[in-house]
Enzyme design. Structure first.
Site, PDB file in Angstrom:
ATOM      1  N   HIS A  23      72.535  54.736 -26.583  1.00  0.00           N
ATOM      2  CA  HIS A  23      73.105  56.162 -27.465  1.00  0.00           C
ATOM      3  C   HIS A  23      71.337  56.505 -26.663  1.00  0.00           C
ATOM      4  CE1 HIS A  23      71.156  60.069 -30.427  1.00  0.00           C
ATOM      5  NE2 HIS A  23      72.712  58.805 -30.976  1.00  0.00           N
ATOM      6  N   HIS A  81      68.130  56.042 -27.465  1.00  0.00           N
ATOM      7  CA  HIS A  81      67.682  54.775 -27.578  1.00  0.00           C
ATOM      8  C   HIS A  81      66.690  55.336 -26.122  1.00  0.00           C
ATOM      9  CE1 HIS A  81      70.947  52.914 -29.586  1.00  0.00           C
ATOM     10  NE2 HIS A  81      69.687  53.807 -30.476  1.00  0.00           N
ATOM     11  N   CYS A 109      73.610  50.320 -47.738  1.00  0.00           N
ATOM     12  CA  CYS A 109      74.717  51.629 -46.877  1.00  0.00           C
ATOM     13  C   CYS A 109      74.804  50.559 -45.597  1.00  0.00           C
ATOM     14  CB  CYS A 109      73.937  52.448 -46.870  1.00  0.00           C
ATOM     15  SG  CYS A 109      74.428  53.065 -45.448  1.00  0.00           S
ATOM     16  N   CYS A 168      72.430  52.520 -42.529  1.00  0.00           N
ATOM     17  CA  CYS A 168      71.073  51.766 -42.696  1.00  0.00           C
ATOM     18  C   CYS A 168      70.829  50.729 -42.396  1.00  0.00           C
ATOM     19  CB  CYS A 168      70.597  53.083 -43.870  1.00  0.00           C
ATOM     20  SG  CYS A 168      71.467  54.591 -44.189  1.00  0.00           S
ATOM     21  N   CYS A 226      75.954  58.002 -48.577  1.00  0.00           N
ATOM     22  CA  CYS A 226      74.285  57.850 -47.376  1.00  0.00           C
ATOM     23  C   CYS A 226      74.100  59.011 -47.376  1.00  0.00           C
ATOM     24  CB  CYS A 226      74.511  56.942 -46.857  1.00  0.00           C
ATOM     25  SG  CYS A 226      73.634  56.393 -45.639  1.00  0.00           S
ATOM     26  N   HIS A 259      75.062  58.402 -43.028  1.00  0.00           N
ATOM     27  CA  HIS A 259      76.091  58.244 -42.523  1.00  0.00           C
ATOM     28  C   HIS A 259      77.003  58.723 -42.940  1.00  0.00           C
ATOM     29  CE1 HIS A 259      73.106  55.003 -41.501  1.00  0.00           C
ATOM     30  NE2 HIS A 259      73.732  54.958 -40.258  1.00  0.00           N
ATOM     31  N   LYS A 313      73.214  66.970 -34.560  1.00  0.00           N
ATOM     32  CA  LYS A 313      73.001  65.743 -34.628  1.00  0.00           C
ATOM     33  C   LYS A 313      73.738  64.969 -34.150  1.00  0.00           C
ATOM     34  CE  LYS A 313      71.049  62.029 -37.867  1.00  0.00           C
ATOM     35  NZ  LYS A 313      72.023  60.505 -37.271  1.00  0.00           N
ATOM     36  N   LYS A 331      78.510  59.190 -34.317  1.00  0.00           N
ATOM     37  CA  LYS A 331      80.086  59.192 -34.191  1.00  0.00           C
ATOM     38  C   LYS A 331      80.701  59.425 -34.826  1.00  0.00           C
ATOM     39  CE  LYS A 331      79.290  54.337 -33.792  1.00  0.00           C
ATOM     40  NZ  LYS A 331      79.009  52.733 -34.538  1.00  0.00           N
TER      41      LYS A 331
END
Ligand code: MSP
Length: 523
Positions: A18, A21, A126, A129, A144, A147, A295, A298
Site C-alpha cells: 500500500h 507502507h 475486530c 484491527c 469497528c 474498518h 483515507k 478497500k
C-alpha cells in the site's frame, strides 16, 4: 561509533503493498541513511506480521500452505523495497524460528513475573484491527470505528496481561520522558488513555489453528499483537544472540503509523517492563497518506499501489516527494499530480536547471575546469552567499535530528534558490564579455559549491542521484561522511577539478493526459 537501531511497523502479510507502507519505509530509510552517513552503526529493520488469522484464511482461500503464502508475500515486499532503495539490514518474518523462540522467552518472563494469568474474556474483537474492544470503543451496533465492519462477539478463556498493574509506572515514564512518544498530539492521546485507566488484555487466543502455541497450554496461541511487537527485539538477537542484543537494544526509534500508537506506547512498554527489558527510546507516530483528502481503504477502492507508482515515476521522484513534501507527524496528500509538480519544479527546474546552467557555463568560460575563488574579487553579496553555505549544515542537521526531513530539505532548497537568483543577479555572460575573469570565477565557484552541498544533503534521500551529481562535479564522495559538517563548509571543492555536464539528471515528467488536454484546447 554510536549505534542506532531504527524500525518500521511490520506489515500484515495478507495485504498487498500500500502506498502508506511505502511512505513509512521510505521516511524511515531516509533517517537510517542519514545516521549512517554521520558514521553511526545503524541497524534498520522491517518485516511481515504473519500470525494474523486473516493471513491463514487468505492462504487457504488461495489453496496455499500458509507458510508458503507468507514466504511469497515477504518476497513481494522485499523485492518492492529494493526498488524503492530501502537499505534495511534485516527483515523479520514472524513465522521464523528465531522469532518463535523470542516470543516464548518474553511470554515466559512475563508469566514468571506473575503478570500473566488465566481469565475469561467476553467482549468484541475486530478481525481487521486484530484488537479487543469494549462496547464503548465501537460505533453503534458494535461496528469497528476504523474498518467499519461489525466486530465479532467473543467469549473465550484466555491468558491476560496485567496492564493495570503498570499503569502508574507507564504514566510516569511518558510524563518524565517527553521524547519517548512524538509528536505531541499522539503523546496527549496516549496520556489520556492511560489516565482513563488501563484494563488487563488478553494475550492469547483459544482454539485457533494459526499462531505460536503457548508451550505450557498448547490450545492457546499467542495473541497476534503480543507476537508481532516482539519482532523488534527478535531482529537484534533477543533469545538468540546476547551480544547483538546488548549492542543494539533499546531501539532508538520505532517509526509507526498513528493508528497503532496504542499498541506501541501502552502494550509494548508494559510487556517489556514486565519482562525486565529496557524500553525503546522513542516511538514516532507518523500521519496518514490521504488520497484526495480521503483515507485510503478497500471499501472506498482508493488504495494506491506503490508498485504502479514506482513503475510510472521511479524511486527518486517518490522518495523526494515523501521526504520534502509531507510534514512528518501529520497527514499528507498523495496524488500523482502532486508528485509530478514536485518533481518538475523542485528537481527538474530548481536543481536540474541549476546544475545544467552552471556546468554549461564552467565548460564555456573555463573549459570545464573549476576556477579559483579569490578573496580579492569577492563582493559583499558573494560573502553573504558563502556564509549561507557555511550555515546550512547546522540548520539541516538540527531538523534531520528531529525527523523534520521536509524542513531540512527546505533549508537546502533556499540555497538552490539563492544560486538560481545569483545567476541572474551576476549576469556571468556580461562578466565574460567584459573579461572580468576573477569575478566570473568566483560566481562559478559559488554556484558549484551550492550544488555540491545540496548533493550532500540529498545522500539520505536520493543517494544514487547524489552520486551522479558528484560525477558531474568531478569529485569523489562516499555515502559515509562522519565529518559531514566539515565537508559542508564552503571551499571544499578542489580548484582545477574537471566538471562535465553529461545527461540531464531530472528529465521533466510529462503528464500525458494534461498535454493532450492542452493540445485539444489549442486546436
Ligand atoms: N501488522 C501491524 C503492525 C504491527 S507492528 C508490530 C499493522 N500492519 S499494517 O500493514 O496494517 O500497517 C503497517 C504500517 O503502515 C503501520 O504503521 C500503518 O500505520 C501504516 N499505514 C497503513 N496505511 C497508511 C496510510 N494510508 N498512510 C501512512 N501509513 C499507513 O498495522
Amino acid at each position: 561509533m554510536a549505534k542506532f537501531y531504527i524500525t518500521t511497523a511490520i506489515v500484515y502479510a495478507n495485504s498487498r503493498p500500500h502506498i502508506g507502507h511505502a511512505y513509512e519505509i521510505v521516511t524511515t530509510d531516509v533517517i537510517a541513511r542519514y545516521r549512517r552517513m554521520l558514521g553511526d552503526d545503524v541497524y534498520f529493520c522491517t518485516g511481515s506480521d504473519e500470525h494474523s488469522i486473516n493471513v491463514y484464511t487468505k492462504a487457504l482461500e488461495q489453496g496455499k500452505d500458509p507458510q508458503v503464502y507468507c514466504d511469497e508475500m515477504a518476497k513481494v515486499y522485499k523485492d518492492l523495497w529494493k526498488r524503492y532503495g530501502i537499505s534495511n539490514n534485516d527483515y523479520v518474518q514472524t513465522t521464523e524460528e528465531r522469532h518463535k523462540k523470542s516470543v516464548m522467552q518474553l511470554f515466559k518472563k512475563c508469566f514468571d513475573a506473575g503478570d500473566i494469568y488465566k481469565g475469561a474474556y467476553e467482549g468484541h474483537y475486530c478481525k481487521s484491527c486484530e484488537a479487543f474492544y469494549t462496547e464503548a470503543e465501537l460505533d453503534e451496533g458494535g461496528i469497528c470505528k476504523i474498518h467499519k465492519i461489525k466486530a465479532d462477539v467473543v467469549k473465550e478463556e484466555n491468558y491476560f496481561l496485567r496492564l493495570s498493574k503498570y499503569q502508574d509506572k507507564l504514566l510516569a515514564h511518558i510524563q518524565n520522558n517527553p521524547s519517548f512518544l512524538e509528536p505531541e498530539t499522539r503523546r496527549n492521546e496516549i496520556l489520556n488513555m492511560i489516565k482513563a485507566g488501563l484494563n488487563d488484555i488478553s494475550v492469547s487466543r483459544n482454539g485457533q489453528k494459526w499462531g505460536i502455541p503457548l508451550n505450557f497450554d498448547t490450545d492457546h496461541k499467542v495473541y497476534v499483537w503480543f507476537d508481532a511487537l516482539i519482532n523488534y527485539i527478535t531482529a537484534v538477537g533477543y533469545a538468540s544472540d546476547e551480544e547483538k542484543f546488548a549492542k543494539y537494544w533499546p531501539a532508538d526509534y520505532h517509526i509507526i503509523g498513528k493508528d497503532i500508537t496504542k499498541f506501541h506506547c501502552i502494550i509494548w512498554p508494559i510487556m517489556l517492563m514486565s519482562a525486565g527489558v529496557p524500553l525503546p527510546k522513542k516511538v514516532f507516530g507518523h500521519g496518514f497518506l490521504l488520497n484526495k483528502g480521503e483515507k485510503m481503504s478497500k471499501t472506498r477502492g482508493n488504495i494506491v499501489d506503490p508498485e504502479n507508482v514506482i513503475n510510472v515515476f521511479g524511486a527518486d521522484a517518490i522518495r523526494y516527494y515523501f521526504a520534502s513534501h509531507i510534514t512528518n507527524g501529520v497527514d499528507g496528500e498523495f496524488s500523482e499530480d502532486a508528485i509530478i509538480t514536485c518533481f518538475n519544479s523542485y528537481l527538474a527546474n530548481d536543481l536540474g536547471n541549476l546544475i545544467n546552467r552552471s556546468i554549461t557555463m564552467v565548460e564555456k568560460y573555463f573549459e570545464g575546469v573549476v576556477p579559483a575563488y579569490t578573496e580579492a574579487a569577492q563582493t559583499p553579496r558573494m560573502k553573504e552567499i558563502r556564509e549561507s553555505i557555511d550555515a546550512l549544515a547546522t540548520e539541516y542537521m538540527k531538523k534531520m535530528d528531529v525527523l523534520n526531513m521536509s524542513g531540512a530539505l527546505e533549508d537546502a532548497w533556499k540555497r538552490v534558490a539563492i544560486a538560481n537568483k545569483f545567476i541572474d543577479e551576476s549576469a556571468p555572460w556580461t562578466l565574460a564579455k567584459e573579461n572580468k575573469t576573477e569575478i566570473l570565477g568566483n560566481v562559478m565557484y559559488l554556484l558549484l559549491e551550492i550544488i555540491r552541498v545540496t548533493s550532500l544533503c540529498l545522500i539520505p534521500v536520493i543517494p544514487d542521484t547524489a552520486k551522479k551529481i558528484w560525477d558531474k562535479l568531478g569529485i569523489q564522495y562516499t555515502e559515509l561522511l562522519p565529518s559531514f559538517e566539515n565537508e559542508m563548509k564552503f571551499g571544499k571543492l578542489p580548484v582545477g577539478t574537471k566538471v562535465s555536464k553529461g545527461e540531464p539528471l531530472f528529465p521533466r515528467i510529462v503528464d500525458e493526459e494534461k498535454e493532450k488536454e492542452k493540445g485539444k484546447k489549442l486546436k
